[in-house]
Design a protein around this motif. Structure first.
Motif, short mmCIF file in Angstrom:
data_model
loop_
_atom_site.label_atom_id
_atom_site.label_comp_id
_atom_site.label_asym_id
_atom_site.label_seq_id
_atom_site.Cartn_x
_atom_site.Cartn_y
_atom_site.Cartn_z
N ARG A 1 6.97 9.33 -47.03
CA ARG A 1 8.12 8.89 -47.81
C ARG A 1 7.67 7.97 -48.93
O ARG A 1 6.63 7.33 -48.85
CB ARG A 1 9.10 8.14 -46.91
N PRO A 2 8.47 7.90 -49.98
CA PRO A 2 8.14 6.98 -51.06
C PRO A 2 8.33 5.54 -50.60
O PRO A 2 9.08 5.31 -49.67
CB PRO A 2 9.16 7.34 -52.16
N PRO A 3 7.68 4.61 -51.25
CA PRO A 3 6.72 4.80 -52.34
C PRO A 3 5.30 5.04 -51.82
O PRO A 3 4.98 4.68 -50.71
CB PRO A 3 6.80 3.46 -53.07
N GLN B 1 0.86 3.05 -44.33
CA GLN B 1 1.84 4.13 -44.15
C GLN B 1 1.18 5.46 -43.82
O GLN B 1 1.56 6.51 -44.34
CB GLN B 1 2.70 4.25 -45.41
N THR C 1 16.46 1.88 -54.87
CA THR C 1 15.52 0.79 -54.61
C THR C 1 15.60 -0.26 -55.72
O THR C 1 15.44 -1.44 -55.45
CB THR C 1 14.07 1.31 -54.50
N PHE D 1 16.53 -3.08 -45.16
CA PHE D 1 17.64 -3.10 -46.11
C PHE D 1 18.49 -1.84 -45.98
O PHE D 1 17.97 -0.76 -45.77
CB PHE D 1 17.13 -3.08 -47.56
N THR E 1 10.47 -3.44 -46.01
CA THR E 1 9.36 -4.07 -46.73
C THR E 1 8.15 -4.13 -45.83
O THR E 1 8.22 -3.85 -44.63
CB THR E 1 9.69 -5.52 -47.11
N GLU E 2 7.05 -4.54 -46.41
CA GLU E 2 5.89 -4.91 -45.61
C GLU E 2 6.26 -6.12 -44.75
O GLU E 2 7.14 -6.88 -45.12
CB GLU E 2 4.73 -5.32 -46.52
N GLY F 1 16.09 12.11 -48.87
CA GLY F 1 14.82 11.64 -49.41
C GLY F 1 14.87 10.25 -50.02
O GLY F 1 13.85 9.58 -50.14
N ARG G 1 6.87 -6.71 -50.82
CA ARG G 1 6.79 -5.34 -51.31
C ARG G 1 7.59 -4.37 -50.46
O ARG G 1 7.57 -4.44 -49.23
CB ARG G 1 5.33 -4.87 -51.33
N LEU G 2 8.25 -3.47 -51.15
CA LEU G 2 8.97 -2.40 -50.48
C LEU G 2 7.96 -1.38 -49.98
O LEU G 2 7.13 -0.88 -50.73
CB LEU G 2 9.93 -1.72 -51.46
N LEU G 3 8.05 -1.07 -48.69
CA LEU G 3 7.03 -0.24 -48.06
C LEU G 3 7.47 1.22 -47.92
O LEU G 3 6.68 2.14 -48.10
CB LEU G 3 6.73 -0.82 -46.67
N ARG G 4 8.74 1.41 -47.58
CA ARG G 4 9.16 2.77 -47.25
C ARG G 4 10.66 2.87 -47.46
O ARG G 4 11.39 1.93 -47.18
CB ARG G 4 8.82 3.07 -45.79
N GLN G 5 11.10 3.99 -47.98
CA GLN G 5 12.54 4.21 -48.13
C GLN G 5 12.92 5.55 -47.52
O GLN G 5 12.11 6.45 -47.43
CB GLN G 5 12.95 4.16 -49.60
N TRP G 6 14.16 5.66 -47.10
CA TRP G 6 14.66 6.91 -46.53
C TRP G 6 16.17 6.90 -46.67
O TRP G 6 16.75 5.96 -47.20
CB TRP G 6 14.23 7.03 -45.07
N PRO H 1 3.14 0.32 -51.83
CA PRO H 1 4.25 -0.62 -51.86
C PRO H 1 4.44 -1.25 -53.26
O PRO H 1 3.48 -1.46 -53.99
CB PRO H 1 3.85 -1.67 -50.83
N ILE H 2 5.69 -1.52 -53.60
CA ILE H 2 6.03 -2.11 -54.89
C ILE H 2 6.73 -3.43 -54.63
O ILE H 2 7.57 -3.52 -53.72
CB ILE H 2 6.99 -1.20 -55.68
N THR H 3 6.45 -4.43 -55.44
CA THR H 3 7.13 -5.71 -55.22
C THR H 3 8.62 -5.56 -55.52
O THR H 3 9.03 -4.78 -56.40
CB THR H 3 6.58 -6.83 -56.11
N LEU H 4 9.40 -6.33 -54.80
CA LEU H 4 10.85 -6.32 -55.05
C LEU H 4 11.12 -6.79 -56.48
O LEU H 4 12.05 -6.32 -57.12
CB LEU H 4 11.56 -7.23 -54.04
#
Lengths: 965, 444
Positions: A564-566, A535, B341, B322, B292-293, B335, B359-364, A569-572
């Protein structure tokens, strides 16, 4: 075609050192077996996957996304763009960071068919035609072939493979309320933690690596000694909780911070949600790769990667090295290499020296061309050209970092009261200076946390400590860290890779910028640079630099993309946590199950749909007596002198004159006049009411009541208690229901004269005191709805069944109730109404009392009741198909004759066991709403059948006499 | 009124031949060999002091309106203004899903036209927008939801839209990663399946329209923020409001005069309209999204679950994209929130239990302008020359092409095209709403 690559996975220059390094973290006495691409290897405890692979002489670990070029470790840490590997069923594991464990099955991801022989590497031969965004310019004709092109492109999707049979796994969440949360456990972060704890603050210290210490861990003897001292001091303080292998991933409103903990002993990842009074951002700096031709060849590494491999893991990264250095870290890497016997050719940027390109085959570099034209033989090229400040958390807190050309990196620009920075992100200095700045930051953070904590306490309405003097909010009196001058080094005279994980080169970026994608955000979107797994942590500033160069501007002009967050990366699984979604059942559910009731899911509830034959259940209820478990009915206990005011506000009709013992039906509308819910409310005592809502509306209406009380009318004295599950609710319905209830209740006069329709009483049923009973029901029969304290629900139910045996009692389920309510023409909110159904659509205009001073939806409903609206708003009507055997499917459309013009739809439809014919409710345009109107119904099978609009909503007993006896 | 705005517009013949080089595989090879750069996708030109039409908002709607003004009506003295960069708002923040299986006949006709324009867009615009007709499934977890699916299927069928309710077994066949077992907390009871739905590369749509409009003379001006709308003759202060007419806009780079100003913004639609004294019944709420990734492609269709407030598709790059339902309160924050999430992940794992290690990579977040009936507001306003194409809620991207086409026609002909007639601002005064809210929940 297949490209055989020389060298392949093993290179002699990469190996485990024979002698221990003084600061190494591996335990050489251990042997940890693992496999890589199916071959067996061993590493040591303390190894990362990366160090274990390099310790085994493996230099090529993956291939790039687009050109499938061989890749080796570049940064050797969490951010390594080439180190994403598949481990068992887990894709995209950061092998530069993940600890090796016994039995790991590790494999490369972007390889086909294998790491050594990759057919897709052929793309590299035509790379000049495949510039970033090339796919926007081709595959357009013939359009019919695009789906096939798309499938081919999709095979280039990077990343690992998901095993869809992966079990959900163990995950957990935790809440934390530290005074001071510190993101980063390097020297400054540790010093801040110590100082904050000494000032009395509770501290949560979060470090991404497996050990506190930051860059000191792989530094000099003095560095390691300093780190050890700080670690000991941290460990001595009970006020500091340390989380290693954990990362602060986000900073949201009011310092609501997310932390992912990967080091939890029993769950694979844990999400910690921390409300930090102050946040100290001390993540250090991320070393930036350099852009030049050949910069993605295995053997090109950052100085930090080399120092980690040598000093932490005892791994020799090459045989002959060129070190291109612009700073002390590069010098130290050269020293470390020489210390383990690797000859080093130093190229000093500060002396005007530079590199041009790395030469050699794709499998690894063999030489480095310098700016003076000479070529130096080398299998290792180390770059130390500067850093990127990971300002993500500052961005999330509203900061907009600004580029400082003198220091060649970005710095925060905005003062934020509850977010402070220290360490490399704040400036430069000796270890001593960093520690001093950390201490000052820790003290300031603790003092501010105390002030913020006091303000929070004082803000609560019940606070009793408001007389205490508030601690002053301390100003920032820290001596700022200096910003040392650093050469601006982004790209050599040649072009190279900028985004390794996306295979985007500087040439691509220049071409895209020239095409007009010349703002940083457009460039990112067009080329996908910075959109990969790191990222932008490695790529963003280089991207900005290349763009600035192309535009003839400065990096400061170009700026960066928004982080942007995170942060990582965080697992679902960690985000989702355990699934706490409750399954709700009434206390009678075991009985229903024992009787073989067919269950139906109704929101969170599971309840009986029927006990075998819903039609028989209807007939029995209409002739004898039936009981239904209606526990899911929403129930709110309302107490206080202002309950009538609340009811007047929430319902469209009037409530002030409801006598004790009375029950009234009401309609609730939202502000837009659309029907929100309906139900009855009874007055149990002077200032005690019981409200019922629809089963699905129970939560919404509770929240809505609280909204009125808390935000609109805090002066109203009303206590709302949801008692939906506090009572087990049983409706006893049918002509013989009074006789049955009388057998179980002797303290209430059940006669019609004493306890009439729409009244409520409290009494003892089957020996259970304090039951509430009211004479209402959805079925249209004489009914007693009993609300029994939940613990006694099953007891009362069983007594009803036993005592009613000779009266022909049978239980009935939701389906029978739906049939009976349809026979009676009662609409269901959300089925017969929809998101646009204003109250007049229901035909209950007489329940809209515009002469009340106020109620929810009043202005809209005043308009909806104007005469011309009657020509527009659809109406709910009862409909009977002319052929009584045809039961139209719910959702069937009502059409204008043989045309396809839609004039309405069937919203409820059943075969009536009582009437022996099909019956419906529907919504129609006003012109079809008159009784006797003939309508055309389009069945799902395409047939058009005739129906007739009925005079009353009720198909059965329209006068409602059966309920009033 | 004397001198209607359209009368002031010069119509020019659309420049077709002799334009910039076309994109093609051959062109890629040629330029790859020669090293010649491609020309700019749109020109960088100076801002003039007057235009025939000023369009506020450089997203899909504004650019499509400009494109069709130029191509279909020969109106090319047009400026598209954006306060940031092209596609920086909803056009670049949506989840790129297109479909036409709406609930009302008006909605179906409208979105179906949009879908057909998307279908041929790559060749029409000579830029591959990567339309992936992968099918669109809306899952039903309750009998109530199933009833709504049936309702939509019946309406769609009458409009000739390929849309039907399918069984859990058919769902499993289309998307094997979904858990269709009956022991899940909210079992899948069926789905509304819409084969023509799919995904598209949203940024490419923006660039394609911008490039096409640019070729025909339209100017794109980025980093040009509209600060006020200039009016005369209206009943409100400064000549704004009903009965008046628009004369231009005040921007961060100076005043521009124009007889026609079109509000094609999202997120700020009500604020921009307010500058002309036109009140809109709009609530602005964020809709949150995340990716996600990447992993190897395993999800072939678009999956939507209204009950679980989630929709998901997998890009050709392998990322899962998503989206959720709109936040329950008005807000301009893009933001993203942590709670979103968490809920999203929980719900996604109920649908696809096997992806807990992704893994969740980025949110907006993006801003959605919600109207009372979940349908847009399009066409004229009480201020002459001031047009709106707003109120796009969560469905603006899907409607971009048809909106541009219809708005261009409305501006050029001074006649409201039949296809957008139901969406006029006046319906909120008459009460003739277009009931897309009937199926509420997640609109995707």
């Amino acid at each position: 075609m297949e490209l055989r690559l020389p060298g392949r996975t093993s290179t002699t220059g990469v190996r485990r050192l024979d002698t221990e390094r003084p600061g190494e973290v591996i335990d050489r006495s251990t042997s940890v077996p693992f496999t890589f691409n199916g071959k067996r290897f061993t590493g040591h405890e303390g190894d990362t996957i990366a160090s274990a692979l390099m310790g085994n002489g493996i230099r090529i670990v993956s291939r790039s996304m687009k050109y499938h070029r061989p890749r080796g470790y570049l940064t050797g840490d969490f951010w390594d763009p080439n180190g994403a590997l598949q481990v068992g069923d887990e894709p995209n594991v950061r092998s530069g960071h993940r600890k090796l464990t016994a039995g790991m099955s590790v494999s490369s991801q972007n390889v086909w068919p294998s790491l050594d022989h990759d057919v897709k590497a052929a793309n590299g031969l035509v790379s000049r035609f495949l510039t970033a965004g090339f796919y926007y310019k081709t595959f357009m004709k013939p359009a019919s072939l695009w789906p096939y092109y798309e499938k081919v492109l999709a095979t280039f999707a990077p990343g690992g493979t998901v095993d869809l049979d992966t079990p959900h796994g163990e995950f957990d969440k935790r809440y934390a309320h530290p005074d001071v949360l510190i993101a980063g456990g390097g020297p400054a972060g540790m010093a801040a933690a110590i100082a904050a704890a000494d000032a009395g603050a509770s501290v949560l210290l979060v470090e991404q690596e497996h050990q506190l210490g930051g860059h000191l861990r792989f530094g000099s003897d003095a560095d390691r000694a300093a780190a050890g001292t700080l670690r000991d001091e941290v460990g001595r303080r009970p006020g500091i909780e340390v989380l290693t292998d954990s990362t602060v991933t986000g900073r949201y409103e009011d310092n609501w911070c997310s932390i992912v903990q990967r080091s939890h002993p029993t769950v694979s990842e844990r999400l910690i949600k921390a409300r930090a009074k102050t946040l100290v951002v001390a993540p250090g700096l991320i070393e930036r790769p350099y852009v030049f031709a050949g910069n993605d060849k295995p053997g090109v590494m950052t100085s930090g990667a080399v120092r980690r491999m040598i000093n932490l893991y005892g791994v020799q990264p090459g045989d002959r090295a060129v070190v291109f250095t612009a700073n002390a870290d590069g010098d130290a890497a050269a020293d470390d290499l020489e210390a383990i016997g690797v000859p080093v050719h130093r190229v000093d940027a500060r002396a005007g020296e530079g590199i041009v390109e790395a030469t050699g085959p794709a499998s690894g570099l063999t030489g480095v061309v310098l700016t003076d034209g000479t070529t130096v033989d080398a299998d290792l090229l180390v770059t130390a050209i500067g850093w990127t400040a990971p300002t993500s958390l500052l961005n999330m807190a509203g900061d907009r970092p600004v580029y400082d050309a003198n220091a060649a990196r970005f710095f925060g620009s905005v003062q934020i009261d509850n977010v402070l920075t220290t360490g490399g992100i704040a400036g430069d200095g000796t270890v001593e200076e960093l520690i001093q700045h950390g201490e000052a930051t820790g003290r300031l953070a603790a003092a501010r946390a105390a002030s913020i904590a006091h303000a929070l306490r004082s803000a609560t309405v019940w606070a009793t400590e408001t007389t205490t003097d508030a601690p002053a909010f301390p100003a920032d009196d820290r001596t700022a860290l200096e910003r040392h001058a650093h050469p601006e080094l982004y790209r050599a005279s040649t072009h190279g890779i900028v985004d390794y994980s996306e295979d985007v080169g500087s040439k691509d970026l220049v071409a895209a910028a020239k095409e007009g994608y010349d703002s940083i955000e457009l460039l990112k979107r067009y080329t996908t640079a910075t959109m990969g797994p790191a990222q932008g942590k490695l790529e963003t500033v280089n991207t900005a630099a290349v763009l600035a160069e192309a535009r003839g501007e400065t990096i400061a002009d170009v700026g960066t993309t928004v982080w942007r967050p995170p942060f990582v990366p965080i697992t679902l699984g960690a985000l989702g946590g355990r699934i706490f979604e409750p399954t709700r059942v009434s206390s009678i559910q075991p009985w229903h199950e024992a009787r073989g009731a067919t269950p139906i899911l109704a929101g969170q509830w599971i309840r009986p749909e029927h006990y075998g034959d819903p039609a028989a259940e209807v007939r029995n209820t209409r002739t004898n007596v039936g009981i239904i478990d209606v526990t899911p009915l929403g129930k709110l206990d309302l107490r206080g002198p202002d309950v009538p005011a609340l009811l007047e506000q929430m319902y469209t009709n009037k409530w002030r004159k409801l006598p004790v013992g009375g029950v009234r039906y009401g309609l609730m509308c939202a502000e837009d006049g659309v029907v929100l819910d309906d139900g009855v409310t009874g007055r149990l005592a002077d200032d005690h009411y019981l409200m019922t809502t629809t089963s699905s509306g129970a939560g919404t209406i509770w929240e809505w009541a609280e909204m009125w009380l808390q935000t609109e009318h805090p002066e109203w004295q009303v206590h709302v208690t949801p008692v939906t599950t506090g009572y087990t609710s049983i409706n006893v319905a049918g002509p013989r229901s009074r006789e049955l209830v009388a057998r179980l209740c002797d303290d209430v006069d059940l006669s019609n004269e004493a306890f009439g329709y729409m009244q409520v009483r409290r009494g003892t049923i089957a020996g259970v005191p304090d039951c509430i009973m009211w004479r209402i029901g959805f079925t249209g029969e004489l009914s007693f709805e009993l609300h029994v304290p939940s613990g006694h629900g099953l007891h009362v139910w069983e007594r009803l069944m036993a005592d009613g045996a000779d009266l022909g009692i049978q239980p009935f389920g939701l389906e029978a109730q739906r049939i009976m309510r349809l026979e009676k023409g009662h609409f269901i909110v959300g089925q017969d109404t929809d998101g646009l159904s204003k109250a007049p659509t229901t035909g209950l205009e007489n329940l809209i009392k515009l002469d009340k001073p106020d109620f929810a939806g009043k202005p809209e409903l005043a308009w909806a009741l104007e005469p011309e609206q009657a020509q527009i708003l659809p109406r709910i009507v009862a409909i009977q198909p002319d052929d009584p055997t045809i039961v139209p499917e719910e959702a069937c459309q009502i059409l204008a004759g043989e045309t396809n013009e839609i004039l309405g739809r069937i919203t409820s439809s059943r075969m009536s066991p009582t009437l022996g014919r099909s019956i419906c409710l529907g919504q129609v345009v006003p012109s079809l709403a008159l009784p006797g109107t003939k309508i055309t119904i389009l069945l799902v099978d395409g047939r058009r059948v005739a129906g007739t609009v009925q005079e009353h909503h009720a198909h059965y007993d329209p006068e409602g006499e059966r309920a009033r006896v | 009124m004397a001198g209607s705005p359209t009368a002031l517009i010069r119509k020019t013949k659309a420049k077709l031949g002799g334009g910039p080089p076309r994109y093609s595989a051959a062109g890629l090879v040629r330029r790859g060999l020669s090293g010649d750069p491609w020309p700019r996708v749109w020109r960088d030109v100076d801002l003039k002091s007057s235009y025939d039409v000023v369009i506020i908002g450089g997203g899909v709607h504004g650019l499509a309106t400009a494109y069709y003004l130029a191509t279909n009506h020969g109106i090319t003295n047009v400026a598209v203004l954006d306060k940031a960069y092209l596609g920086s708002g909803g056009s670049g923040r949506n989840t790129a899903i297109v479909r036409s299986n709406y609930l009302t006949p008006e909605g179906v006709a409208f979105y179906d036209r949009s879908l057909s324009l998307y279908n041929t867009m790559s060749t029409d615009l000579n830029l591959n927008v990567m339309f992936s007709e992968r099918g669109h499934m809306t899952l039903a977890h309750t009998d109530g939801a199933l009833r709504t699916m049936n309702w939509r299927a019946e309406v769609n069928k009458l409009q000739g839209i390929n849309s039907s309710v399918i069984t859990p077994a058919e769902v499993k066949k289309l998307a094997p990663s979904l858990d269709v077992g009956t022991d899940s907390r909210y079992p899948i009871l069926g789905a509304l399946y819409h084969p023509p739905g799919g995904t598209i590369r949203h940024d490419a749509v923006v660039w394609g329209y911008a490039r096409g409009a640019d070729h025909r003379g339209v100017e794109m001006h980025q980093k040009t923020e509209v600060l006020d709308i200039l009016c005369e003759g209206g009943e409100g202060p400064d000549g704004k409001g009903a009965g008046g007419r628009v004369t231009g806009v005040r921007t961060s780079r100076g005043d521009i005069s124009a007889p026609i100003v079109v509000n094609c913004t999202a997120g700020w639609a009500s604020l921009i309209s307010d500058m002309a004294g036109v009140k809109l019944p709009i609530h602005t709420r964020p809709l949150q999204a995340a990716v996600t990734e990447p992993v190897k492609v395993f999800l072939p269709t678009v999956v939507v679950s209204g009950s679980l407030h989630v929709y998901v598709s997998q890009t050709d790059r392998g990322e899962l994209v998503f989206g959720a339902s709109v936040d329950p309160f008005n807000n301009y924050n893009v933001g993203g929130s942590l709670e979103f999430t968490e809920e999203l992940a929980g719900h996604v794992l109920e649908l696809m239990p096997g992806i807990s290690k992704m893994r969740l990579l980025r949110q907006w977040a993006g801003l959605c302008d919600m109207t009372p009936d979940y349908s847009p507001v399009m066409g004229t306003t009480p201020v002459d020359g001031f047009y709106v194409d707003v109120g796009w809620g969560t469905y603006g991207f899907k409607a971009g092409p048809v909106s541009g086409e219809a708005m261009a026609e409305a501006i050029a002909t001074r006649q409201t095209p039949k296809i957008i007639a139901p969406f006029g601002l006046s319906r909120f005064a008459s009460g003739a709403l277009v009931g897309e809210k009937g199926a509420a929940a997640v609109g995707h």
